[in-house]
Design an enzyme around this catalytic site. Sequence first.
Site, PDB file in Angstrom:
ATOM      1  N   ASP A  58     -40.813  57.700 -87.657  1.00  0.00           N
ATOM      2  CA  ASP A  58     -41.420  56.781 -88.610  1.00  0.00           C
ATOM      3  C   ASP A  58     -42.648  57.391 -89.290  1.00  0.00           C
ATOM      4  O   ASP A  58     -43.163  58.423 -88.855  1.00  0.00           O
ATOM      5  CB  ASP A  58     -41.778  55.444 -87.924  1.00  0.00           C
ATOM      6  CG  ASP A  58     -42.393  55.634 -86.535  1.00  0.00           C
ATOM      7  OD1 ASP A  58     -42.944  56.712 -86.262  1.00  0.00           O
ATOM      8  OD2 ASP A  58     -42.325  54.691 -85.732  1.00  0.00           O
ATOM      9  N   ASP A 127     -44.104  44.954 -77.027  1.00  0.00           N
ATOM     10  CA  ASP A 127     -43.111  43.933 -77.397  1.00  0.00           C
ATOM     11  C   ASP A 127     -41.687  44.484 -77.366  1.00  0.00           C
ATOM     12  O   ASP A 127     -40.756  43.825 -77.808  1.00  0.00           O
ATOM     13  CB  ASP A 127     -43.434  43.371 -78.787  1.00  0.00           C
ATOM     14  CG  ASP A 127     -43.460  44.468 -79.853  1.00  0.00           C
ATOM     15  OD1 ASP A 127     -43.188  45.645 -79.535  1.00  0.00           O
ATOM     16  OD2 ASP A 127     -43.746  44.142 -81.028  1.00  0.00           O
ATOM     17  N   HIS A 129     -40.629  47.235 -78.970  1.00  0.00           N
ATOM     18  CA  HIS A 129     -40.163  47.952 -80.171  1.00  0.00           C
ATOM     19  C   HIS A 129     -39.937  49.433 -79.880  1.00  0.00           C
ATOM     20  O   HIS A 129     -40.575  50.010 -79.003  1.00  0.00           O
ATOM     21  CB  HIS A 129     -41.100  47.732 -81.366  1.00  0.00           C
ATOM     22  CG  HIS A 129     -42.434  48.411 -81.267  1.00  0.00           C
ATOM     23  ND1 HIS A 129     -43.619  47.776 -81.559  1.00  0.00           N
ATOM     24  CD2 HIS A 129     -42.788  49.688 -80.947  1.00  0.00           C
ATOM     25  CE1 HIS A 129     -44.615  48.625 -81.421  1.00  0.00           C
ATOM     26  NE2 HIS A 129     -44.146  49.793 -81.045  1.00  0.00           N
ATOM     27  N   GLU A 134     -39.546  46.266 -85.156  1.00  0.00           N
ATOM     28  CA  GLU A 134     -40.192  45.136 -84.510  1.00  0.00           C
ATOM     29  C   GLU A 134     -39.121  44.182 -83.958  1.00  0.00           C
ATOM     30  O   GLU A 134     -37.957  44.248 -84.374  1.00  0.00           O
ATOM     31  CB  GLU A 134     -41.041  44.378 -85.541  1.00  0.00           C
ATOM     32  CG  GLU A 134     -42.053  45.234 -86.284  1.00  0.00           C
ATOM     33  CD  GLU A 134     -43.370  45.365 -85.533  1.00  0.00           C
ATOM     34  OE1 GLU A 134     -43.358  45.420 -84.286  1.00  0.00           O
ATOM     35  OE2 GLU A 134     -44.416  45.429 -86.212  1.00  0.00           O
TER      36      GLU A 134
HETATM   37  P1  PGA Z   1     -47.935  54.233 -77.460  1.00  0.00           P
HETATM   38  O1  PGA Z   1     -46.961  53.575 -78.545  1.00  0.00           O
HETATM   39  O2  PGA Z   1     -47.241  55.425 -76.933  1.00  0.00           O
HETATM   40  O3  PGA Z   1     -49.154  54.562 -78.244  1.00  0.00           O
HETATM   41  O4  PGA Z   1     -48.169  53.187 -76.415  1.00  0.00           O
HETATM   42  C1  PGA Z   1     -45.642  53.337 -78.229  1.00  0.00           C
HETATM   43  C2  PGA Z   1     -44.976  52.603 -79.367  1.00  0.00           C
HETATM   44  O5  PGA Z   1     -45.589  51.690 -79.933  1.00  0.00           O
HETATM   45  O6  PGA Z   1     -43.822  52.937 -79.678  1.00  0.00           O
END
Ligand code: PGA
Length: 250
Positions: A58, A127, A129, A134
């Site tokens: 992304d 959450d 994702h 999302e």
């Molecule tokens: P993080 O993010 O590794 O910074 O916890 C993970 C994500 O949101 O995919």
Amino acid sequence: MEAAHLAAWIIARLVRRKPQAVLGLATGTTPLATYAELVRMQQRGEVDLRRIVTFNLDEFVGLDENHRCSFHRYMKTHLFDPIGLPRRQIHIPPALASDVPAACHAYEMSIAAAGGIDLQLLGIGRDGHIGFNEPTSSLASRTRIKTLAASTVMAQQAVFGDDPVPRHVITMGIGTIRDARHCVLVATGTHKADAVARTVEGPVSAMVPASALQHHPQTTIIVDGEAAAKLTLQDYYRSVFANKPDWQKN
Ligand code: PGA
């Protein structure tokens, strides 16, 4: 072995077998230790990553590769520059495209032209994702623009500081991710325990995008004790890992 190092070990094993491996890469806090370990492994001569082809999950719409918060910049800093990866082997979602749908389609086409993704590295949000898909993202989604949830914008504000957080991103879809031949999801820390339990042991649901991996033929979920805390079948997973046949371990 630490979770992040195990992910690096799996990637290095693939690249030794296939130096031109196509890797799907993630950003965020979790992969930092994995990239640091891969850089160390290359410096020690244990793997040569200079022929890999990469596709990132992304990118923020409107940020160019030199913006301090762009994922492209993150990747250059933590992996691409330290390993000396040639620019032509790097693919980042088209954050600056004027025709976004056409550019997203082209991104999908370039993944296919590269022969598909051999290994997709993934983090997971609280959450559930994956990428910027999302909750309620279609489980069949492809690379596209997403408008971020307010909670995600708030979470990103810590990184952006005084700069405004873009509301839009381009992300591979859940369908794109599921096309990878091997998915490796790394989660560490107590704050990921709910998402991990719902991903592995809950129903497959668009409310938990990572749960779509239950339909994937080869997914490895790497967790530390904290992120594993809410899994009900922990003893079973430990015994399976300890009793694997040797050929599966190496
Ligand atoms: P993080 O993010 O590794 O910074 O916890 C993970 C994500 O949101 O995919």
